[in-house]
Design a protein around this motif. Structure first.
Motif, mmCIF file in Angstrom:
data_model
loop_
_atom_site.group_PDB
_atom_site.id
_atom_site.type_symbol
_atom_site.label_atom_id
_atom_site.label_comp_id
_atom_site.label_asym_id
_atom_site.label_seq_id
_atom_site.Cartn_x
_atom_site.Cartn_y
_atom_site.Cartn_z
ATOM 1 N N UNK A 55 -2.880 -7.080 11.132
ATOM 2 C CA UNK A 55 -4.097 -7.127 10.304
ATOM 3 C C UNK A 55 -3.826 -5.934 9.706
ATOM 4 N N UNK A 56 -3.373 -4.542 9.899
ATOM 5 C CA UNK A 56 -2.636 -3.358 9.109
ATOM 6 C C UNK A 56 -2.141 -3.431 7.733
ATOM 7 N N UNK A 57 -0.934 -4.879 8.169
ATOM 8 C CA UNK A 57 -0.049 -5.077 7.017
ATOM 9 C C UNK A 57 -0.734 -5.328 6.067
ATOM 10 N N UNK A 58 -1.622 -6.644 6.403
ATOM 11 C CA UNK A 58 -2.486 -7.726 5.540
ATOM 12 C C UNK A 58 -3.189 -6.393 4.582
ATOM 13 N N UNK A 59 -3.972 -5.863 5.272
ATOM 14 C CA UNK A 59 -5.424 -4.791 4.656
ATOM 15 C C UNK A 59 -4.461 -3.535 4.381
ATOM 16 N N UNK A 60 -3.634 -3.315 4.544
ATOM 17 C CA UNK A 60 -3.716 -1.780 3.864
ATOM 18 C C UNK A 60 -2.814 -1.794 2.399
ATOM 19 N N UNK A 108 -8.072 -2.999 9.680
ATOM 20 C CA UNK A 108 -8.534 -2.957 8.611
ATOM 21 C C UNK A 108 -8.893 -1.056 8.596
ATOM 22 N N UNK A 109 -8.430 -1.035 8.835
ATOM 23 C CA UNK A 109 -8.412 0.827 8.773
ATOM 24 C C UNK A 109 -6.848 1.407 8.610
ATOM 25 N N UNK A 110 -6.094 0.424 8.182
ATOM 26 C CA UNK A 110 -4.867 0.730 8.019
ATOM 27 C C UNK A 110 -4.288 0.810 6.085
ATOM 28 N N UNK A 111 -5.944 0.698 5.706
ATOM 29 C CA UNK A 111 -6.493 1.366 4.251
ATOM 30 C C UNK A 111 -6.550 2.557 3.963
ATOM 31 N N UNK A 112 -7.004 3.387 5.016
ATOM 32 C CA UNK A 112 -7.015 4.948 4.810
ATOM 33 C C UNK A 112 -5.964 5.358 4.495
ATOM 34 N N UNK A 200 -0.585 -14.791 -1.409
ATOM 35 C CA UNK A 200 0.733 -14.393 -0.987
ATOM 36 C C UNK A 200 1.461 -13.555 -0.296
ATOM 37 N N UNK A 201 1.140 -11.995 -0.762
ATOM 38 C CA UNK A 201 1.085 -10.987 0.207
ATOM 39 C C UNK A 201 1.136 -11.251 1.799
ATOM 40 N N UNK A 202 -0.046 -11.587 1.805
ATOM 41 C CA UNK A 202 -0.569 -11.516 2.816
ATOM 42 C C UNK A 202 -0.294 -12.856 4.120
ATOM 43 N N UNK A 203 0.107 -13.986 2.820
ATOM 44 C CA UNK A 203 1.000 -14.781 4.044
ATOM 45 C C UNK A 203 2.515 -14.771 3.961
ATOM 46 N N UNK A 204 3.084 -13.718 3.264
ATOM 47 C CA UNK A 204 4.966 -13.308 3.768
ATOM 48 C C UNK A 204 4.564 -13.077 4.445
ATOM 49 N N UNK A 205 3.777 -11.427 4.571
ATOM 50 C CA UNK A 205 4.192 -10.683 5.901
ATOM 51 C C UNK A 205 4.025 -10.633 7.168
ATOM 52 N N UNK A 206 2.802 -12.206 6.836
ATOM 53 C CA UNK A 206 2.034 -12.608 8.500
ATOM 54 C C UNK A 206 3.514 -13.557 8.930
#
Length: 480
Positions: A55-60, A108-112, A200-206
């Motif tokens: 989650x953090x990897x996607x949302x940051x 989601x807090x990774x965006x902090x 696409x960013x979310x997909x390859x990170x996951x």
């Protein structure tokens, strides 16, 4: 120029980022307790960590870019509220499924991180930016250490649910202060969120991080692991293609190609591999019963106390780096921090028979973390256009996380590849693992040497970076 109290603004940013960093490591020592309390299996409870990581990897990077576009304060407040809700849900979770969902929300807090760096750049006086970023980086680094040290006492004295109840109150207070005192950033990027690029960013990170985190359970040669790695490569190539052709890319690849950016990100990937692996495996090493031929049979609390020198050292060196950066330059500090990590891991591979040796290594590595964290952030912030700050620092944090996942996965193979009849790893597994981490940190130091010089009277690198940033901005206008 500053329009509100920068001290209050910094306090809010440090609180939010520090709590998120703490949540990364706070739950790890308590996983056996969570497994027993929620009546689940060991393989299932690991998703409490995996879900948070994904989650953090996607949302940051995505929300870092959203903040650049719609306003960093607005996005910051929304993220703080989401983290508080995630912690509340985790504290009340009646089952492992609900807890895993709560960890996704917390991620989601990774965006902090990118939002905080962007707000500092926008709102603080130019003379305060470097020192404030160093101080915030010190808090972020120390947050992970606080999690390792505090988890044991909190679980022993209260209950594992208090690992989430405490952050609920802290984040809620920070949110109220942010609404009242943090000013909205005057700088906005042009364009809109490229949701196709975000998907696409979310997909390859996951597809990359999921098999890295679960390969120990699924098997490195399993169809799931190999298939996801293949999908990650294909999705990454497609993402690069679409971002390069997009008029409003999520991550501007021209910025990512700036010398100061790609060299810093390379160092972040390698150093992240060493840092996260030490956080993951050193506590397990000291908790191993001495009957295995190594280890000290330490409790979770005692293992946390052995990590205390790391916590203290990385906070102090992070704060100190803000004073040293104008004199020595962020490049020198990054190189030194990575080199200290290499020395610490090399020492640990050779000498780990006494607890004082582990404590000394922890402190030495902590010095390296503090210097490296602060200098990476300053190098990225000082090298990209203002309206790309959130996306660029978000990707830097992500790349460090990717490195950590790769390092932890490979170290895990070395440590657990051959087990004793008792089921415990051999000492040689840890020795080989610590040697690998020393080499990774050394490679990070060598990568840091490639970063263009950006200080004082030696402005060649800085002038070149400024010229390249200006070229990026002009090209953006021309194609806008």
């Amino acid at each position: 120029m500053p329009r509100k109290s920068t001290r209050l603004t910094f306090a809010v940013l440090a609180t939010g980022a520090g709590v998120f960093s703490m949540l990364q490591s706070l739950i790890a020592p308590a996983l056996p307790t969570v497994q027993h309390a929620l009546h689940t299996s060991q393989s299932t409870v690991t998703w409490v960590m995996t879900a948070y990581l994904l989650s953090a990897s996607v949302f940051t990077p995505i929300l870092g870019r959203v903040g650049d576009l719609i306003g960093k304060k607005r996005t910051l407040v929304a993220v703080l509220v989401t983290v508080a809700v995630g912690c509340l849900l985790a504290a009340l979770a009646p089952s492992i499924g609900v807890l895993i969902v709560a960890r996704v929300v917390q991620g989601v807090g990774g965006a902090l991180f990118p939002l905080s760096f962007g707000i500092i750049r926008d709102e603080f006086a130019p003379s305060e930016v470097s020192g404030s970023i160093s101080n915030l980086s010190a808090v972020i680094a120390a947050g992970g250490g606080v999690g390792m040290v505090a988890a044991g006492p909190i679980v022993t004295a209260l209950d594992y649910r208090w690992l989430f109840w405490i952050p609920v109150g802290i984040v809620a207070l920070a949110t109220l202060i942010a609404v009242r005192y943090v000013p909205e950033s005057p700088r906005r990027a042009e364009g809109q969120v490229n949701w196709y690029g975000a998907a696409l960013l979310s997909a390859w990170l996951v597809a990359l991080l999921l098999p890295l985190s679960q390969a120990g359970v699924w098997g490195w040669g399993s169809a799931r692991v190999l298939g996801l790695f293949a999908a990650a490569v294909a999705l990454f190539a497609l993402w690069l293609y679409t971002e390069a052709r997009s008029r409003t890319p999520l991550i501007d690849l021209r910025v990512m190609r700036l010398p100061a950016v790609w060299t810093t990100n390379t160092a972040a990937l390698l150093f992240g591999a060493g840092m996260y692996s030490i956080w993951s495996f050193l506590p397990g090493f000291v908790q191993t019963p001495s009957s295995a031929g190594y280890g000290f049979g330490a409790s979770v609390t005692a293992a946390g106390l052995l990590m205390l020198p790391m916590l203290v050292a990385m906070f102090l060196s992070g704060v100190l780096s803000g004073r040293l950066e104008p004199v020595l330059g962020a490049k020198t500090l990054l190189t030194t921090g990575a080199a200290l990590g290499a020395v610490a891991c090399g020492f640990l591979a050779l000498w780990h028979d006494e607890q004082w040796q582990v404590a000394l290594v922890a402190g030495l590595f902590g010095l390296g973390i503090g210097l490296a964290f602060a200098s990476m952030a300053n190098l990225i912030v000082g090298s990209v256009p203002a309206d790309q700050t959130g996306a660029a620092t978000g990707m830097n944090a992500n790349i460090r996380t990717i490195g950590g996942s790769i390092g932890a996965a490979v170290t895990g193979v070395l440590v657990t590849g051959h087990l004793q009849p008792s089921g415990l790893p051999y000492a040689s597994g840890y020795t080989h693992g610590f040697t690998l981490l020393a080499l990774l940190c050394l490679a990070a130091a060598l990568a840091a040497l490639l970063v263009p010089t950006r200080r004082g009277g030696r402005t060649t690198g800085k002038a070149r970076a400024a010229h390249e940033v200006t070229a990026v901005e002009q090209e953006t206008v021309a194609h806008g």
